[in-house]
Write a protein that holds these residues in place. Structure first.
Motif, PDB file in Angstrom:
ATOM      1  N   ALA A 107       0.830  -1.202   0.000  1.00  0.00           N
ATOM      2  CA  ALA A 107       0.000   0.000   0.000  1.00  0.00           C
ATOM      3  C   ALA A 107       0.867   1.256   0.000  1.00  0.00           C
ATOM      4  O   ALA A 107       0.520   2.244  -0.661  1.00  0.00           O
ATOM      5  CB  ALA A 107      -0.940  -0.014   1.207  1.00  0.00           C
ATOM      6  N   ASP A 108       1.985   1.234   0.719  1.00  0.00           N
ATOM      7  CA  ASP A 108       2.884   2.396   0.720  1.00  0.00           C
ATOM      8  C   ASP A 108       3.350   2.720  -0.693  1.00  0.00           C
ATOM      9  O   ASP A 108       3.372   3.890  -1.102  1.00  0.00           O
ATOM     10  CB  ASP A 108       4.112   2.146   1.611  1.00  0.00           C
ATOM     11  N   HIS A 109       3.712   1.705  -1.454  1.00  0.00           N
ATOM     12  CA  HIS A 109       4.167   1.919  -2.831  1.00  0.00           C
ATOM     13  C   HIS A 109       3.011   2.435  -3.691  1.00  0.00           C
ATOM     14  O   HIS A 109       3.184   3.373  -4.473  1.00  0.00           O
ATOM     15  CB  HIS A 109       4.754   0.640  -3.426  1.00  0.00           C
ATOM     16  N   ALA A 110       1.828   1.843  -3.539  1.00  0.00           N
ATOM     17  CA  ALA A 110       0.659   2.274  -4.318  1.00  0.00           C
ATOM     18  C   ALA A 110       0.300   3.722  -4.020  1.00  0.00           C
ATOM     19  O   ALA A 110      -0.158   4.451  -4.903  1.00  0.00           O
ATOM     20  CB  ALA A 110      -0.526   1.355  -4.041  1.00  0.00           C
ATOM     21  N   LEU A 111       0.519   4.159  -2.778  1.00  0.00           N
ATOM     22  CA  LEU A 111       0.218   5.545  -2.391  1.00  0.00           C
ATOM     23  C   LEU A 111       1.395   6.489  -2.627  1.00  0.00           C
ATOM     24  O   LEU A 111       1.316   7.663  -2.283  1.00  0.00           O
ATOM     25  CB  LEU A 111      -0.198   5.589  -0.921  1.00  0.00           C
ATOM     26  N   ALA A 112       2.485   5.950  -3.172  1.00  0.00           N
ATOM     27  CA  ALA A 112       3.691   6.730  -3.497  1.00  0.00           C
ATOM     28  C   ALA A 112       4.316   7.389  -2.271  1.00  0.00           C
ATOM     29  O   ALA A 112       4.807   8.516  -2.356  1.00  0.00           O
ATOM     30  CB  ALA A 112       3.391   7.749  -4.592  1.00  0.00           C
ATOM     31  N   VAL A 113       4.308   6.683  -1.136  1.00  0.00           N
ATOM     32  CA  VAL A 113       4.965   7.224   0.067  1.00  0.00           C
ATOM     33  C   VAL A 113       6.283   6.507   0.357  1.00  0.00           C
ATOM     34  O   VAL A 113       6.894   6.752   1.392  1.00  0.00           O
ATOM     35  CB  VAL A 113       4.059   7.188   1.317  1.00  0.00           C
ATOM     36  N   THR A 114       6.712   5.645  -0.555  1.00  0.00           N
ATOM     37  CA  THR A 114       8.004   4.982  -0.378  1.00  0.00           C
ATOM     38  C   THR A 114       8.977   5.551  -1.395  1.00  0.00           C
ATOM     39  O   THR A 114       8.549   6.006  -2.459  1.00  0.00           O
ATOM     40  CB  THR A 114       7.902   3.453  -0.568  1.00  0.00           C
ATOM     41  N   PRO A 115      10.234   5.528  -1.153  1.00  0.00           N
ATOM     42  CA  PRO A 115      10.862   5.025   0.071  1.00  0.00           C
ATOM     43  C   PRO A 115      10.708   6.022   1.206  1.00  0.00           C
ATOM     44  O   PRO A 115      10.682   7.235   0.990  1.00  0.00           O
ATOM     45  CB  PRO A 115      12.328   4.849  -0.320  1.00  0.00           C
ATOM     46  N   TRP A 116      10.601   5.477   2.416  1.00  0.00           N
ATOM     47  CA  TRP A 116      10.537   6.318   3.604  1.00  0.00           C
ATOM     48  C   TRP A 116      11.924   6.892   3.867  1.00  0.00           C
ATOM     49  O   TRP A 116      12.924   6.223   3.625  1.00  0.00           O
ATOM     50  CB  TRP A 116      10.092   5.482   4.812  1.00  0.00           C
ATOM     51  N   PRO A 117      12.001   8.118   4.376  1.00  0.00           N
ATOM     52  CA  PRO A 117      13.324   8.656   4.741  1.00  0.00           C
ATOM     53  C   PRO A 117      13.985   7.765   5.791  1.00  0.00           C
ATOM     54  O   PRO A 117      13.320   7.226   6.679  1.00  0.00           O
ATOM     55  CB  PRO A 117      12.996  10.033   5.337  1.00  0.00           C
ATOM     56  N   VAL A 118      15.284   7.604   5.673  1.00  0.00           N
ATOM     57  CA  VAL A 118      16.035   6.720   6.569  1.00  0.00           C
ATOM     58  C   VAL A 118      15.829   7.109   8.025  1.00  0.00           C
ATOM     59  O   VAL A 118      15.683   6.242   8.892  1.00  0.00           O
ATOM     60  CB  VAL A 118      17.538   6.738   6.199  1.00  0.00           C
ATOM     61  N   TRP A 119      15.771   8.397   8.318  1.00  0.00           N
ATOM     62  CA  TRP A 119      15.646   8.820   9.715  1.00  0.00           C
ATOM     63  C   TRP A 119      14.328   8.336  10.326  1.00  0.00           C
ATOM     64  O   TRP A 119      14.272   8.020  11.509  1.00  0.00           O
ATOM     65  CB  TRP A 119      15.819  10.332   9.872  1.00  0.00           C
ATOM     66  N   ILE A 120      13.270   8.248   9.522  1.00  0.00           N
ATOM     67  CA  ILE A 120      11.985   7.758  10.033  1.00  0.00           C
ATOM     68  C   ILE A 120      12.095   6.272  10.369  1.00  0.00           C
ATOM     69  O   ILE A 120      11.637   5.816  11.421  1.00  0.00           O
ATOM     70  CB  ILE A 120      10.845   8.017   9.027  1.00  0.00           C
ATOM     71  N   SER A 121      12.721   5.514   9.487  1.00  0.00           N
ATOM     72  CA  SER A 121      12.879   4.076   9.723  1.00  0.00           C
ATOM     73  C   SER A 121      13.747   3.801  10.946  1.00  0.00           C
ATOM     74  O   SER A 121      13.411   2.952  11.780  1.00  0.00           O
ATOM     75  CB  SER A 121      13.479   3.411   8.490  1.00  0.00           C
ATOM     76  N   VAL A 122      14.849   4.528  11.062  1.00  0.00           N
ATOM     77  CA  VAL A 122      15.742   4.338  12.212  1.00  0.00           C
ATOM     78  C   VAL A 122      15.035   4.750  13.501  1.00  0.00           C
ATOM     79  O   VAL A 122      15.113   4.049  14.520  1.00  0.00           O
ATOM     80  CB  VAL A 122      17.068   5.110  12.016  1.00  0.00           C
ATOM     81  N   ALA A 123      14.314   5.862  13.458  1.00  0.00           N
ATOM     82  CA  ALA A 123      13.560   6.309  14.636  1.00  0.00           C
ATOM     83  C   ALA A 123      12.536   5.251  15.047  1.00  0.00           C
ATOM     84  O   ALA A 123      12.374   4.964  16.237  1.00  0.00           O
ATOM     85  CB  ALA A 123      12.866   7.643  14.363  1.00  0.00           C
ATOM     86  N   ALA A 124      11.857   4.643  14.078  1.00  0.00           N
ATOM     87  CA  ALA A 124      10.870   3.599  14.388  1.00  0.00           C
ATOM     88  C   ALA A 124      11.522   2.403  15.071  1.00  0.00           C
ATOM     89  O   ALA A 124      10.979   1.859  16.040  1.00  0.00           O
ATOM     90  CB  ALA A 124      10.165   3.149  13.105  1.00  0.00           C
ATOM     91  N   VAL A 125      12.709   2.020  14.594  1.00  0.00           N
ATOM     92  CA  VAL A 125      13.408   0.864  15.162  1.00  0.00           C
ATOM     93  C   VAL A 125      13.867   1.141  16.594  1.00  0.00           C
ATOM     94  O   VAL A 125      13.913   0.240  17.420  1.00  0.00           O
ATOM     95  CB  VAL A 125      14.588   0.444  14.256  1.00  0.00           C
ATOM     96  N   VAL A 126      14.154   2.392  16.898  1.00  0.00           N
ATOM     97  CA  VAL A 126      14.570   2.753  18.261  1.00  0.00           C
ATOM     98  C   VAL A 126      13.346   2.962  19.154  1.00  0.00           C
ATOM     99  O   VAL A 126      13.269   2.420  20.261  1.00  0.00           O
ATOM    100  CB  VAL A 126      15.459   4.010  18.246  1.00  0.00           C
ATOM    101  N   ILE A 127      12.394   3.738  18.676  1.00  0.00           N
ATOM    102  CA  ILE A 127      11.226   4.108  19.490  1.00  0.00           C
ATOM    103  C   ILE A 127      10.357   2.895  19.827  1.00  0.00           C
ATOM    104  O   ILE A 127       9.831   2.794  20.943  1.00  0.00           O
ATOM    105  CB  ILE A 127      10.405   5.210  18.799  1.00  0.00           C
ATOM    106  N   GLY A 128      10.198   1.958  18.902  1.00  0.00           N
ATOM    107  CA  GLY A 128       9.340   0.790  19.154  1.00  0.00           C
ATOM    108  C   GLY A 128       9.748   0.023  20.400  1.00  0.00           C
ATOM    109  O   GLY A 128       8.977  -0.057  21.363  1.00  0.00           O
TER     110      GLY A 128
END
Length: 174
Positions: free
Chosen positions: A125-146
């Motif tokens: 769905a992210d690709h279909a909605l054209a929101v990928t690729p996510w910025p690296v900082w968002i992905s890294v923040a998610a991995v830490v915050i989770g």
């Protein structure tokens, strides 16, 4: 690569969602919301029904979003948070699942982290909605915050055991 990400998303997401369904219903071997509430109380958490409902809803939502590849870093962050809490409950039992250990929650946390860092792939769905690729900082923040949010949740909601009783109280394997 996209086929592999799709399989990883579907398996991880649906297992996390199923884990949540068990907390709040009689489906998939669950014991209903009352059973989920009792499970959290037996594991030493306060909040009762609200805790079980919030955890179950978080797992269901995160799992379904992961499976769909929708808002993937946020879904992965939520899945990592709730499964980190599950891992803390099983920590005293050691790693292996046959001893009711934290192996299963750890696998779901790591798979969710991998999805946050790699992205959901083109068949999402992210690709279909054209929101990928996510910025690296968002992905890294998610991995830490989770996981950090899961550990903080454990600290905030966990109750001290009554005098004379050990904490935590490991449950016997089913």
């Amino acid at each position: 690569m996209d086929a592999g990400l799709l399989i990883l998303r579907l398996v991880t997401g649906l297992l996390v969602a199923g884990h949540g369904v068990q907390k709040v219903s009689f489906h998939l071997g669950g014991k209903g919301l009352a059973g989920g509430t009792e499970e959290f109380r037996a594991d030493g958490f306060r909040g009762g029904r609200l805790t079980a409902l919030t955890a179950g809803a978080g797992q269901i939502g995160a799992g379904l979003f992961l499976a769909a590849g929708l808002l993937t870093p946020l879904a992965a962050m939520t899945a990592m948070g709730v499964m980190t809490v599950a891992g803390t409950v099983k920590w005293p039992n050691g790693l292996w699942v046959q001893n009711d250990g934290y192996e299963y929650p750890l696998v779901l946390v790591v798979a969710s982290a991998a999805l946050a860092l790699t992205g959901p792939g083109r068949w999402s769905a992210d690709h279909a909605l054209a929101v990928t690729p996510w910025p690296v900082w968002i992905s890294v923040a998610a991995v830490v915050i989770g996981p950090v949010s899961g550990l903080l949740t454990r600290v905030v909601l966990h109750q001290a055991a009554p005098p004379g009783e050990e904490t935590p109280r490991p449950r016997p394997a089913p």
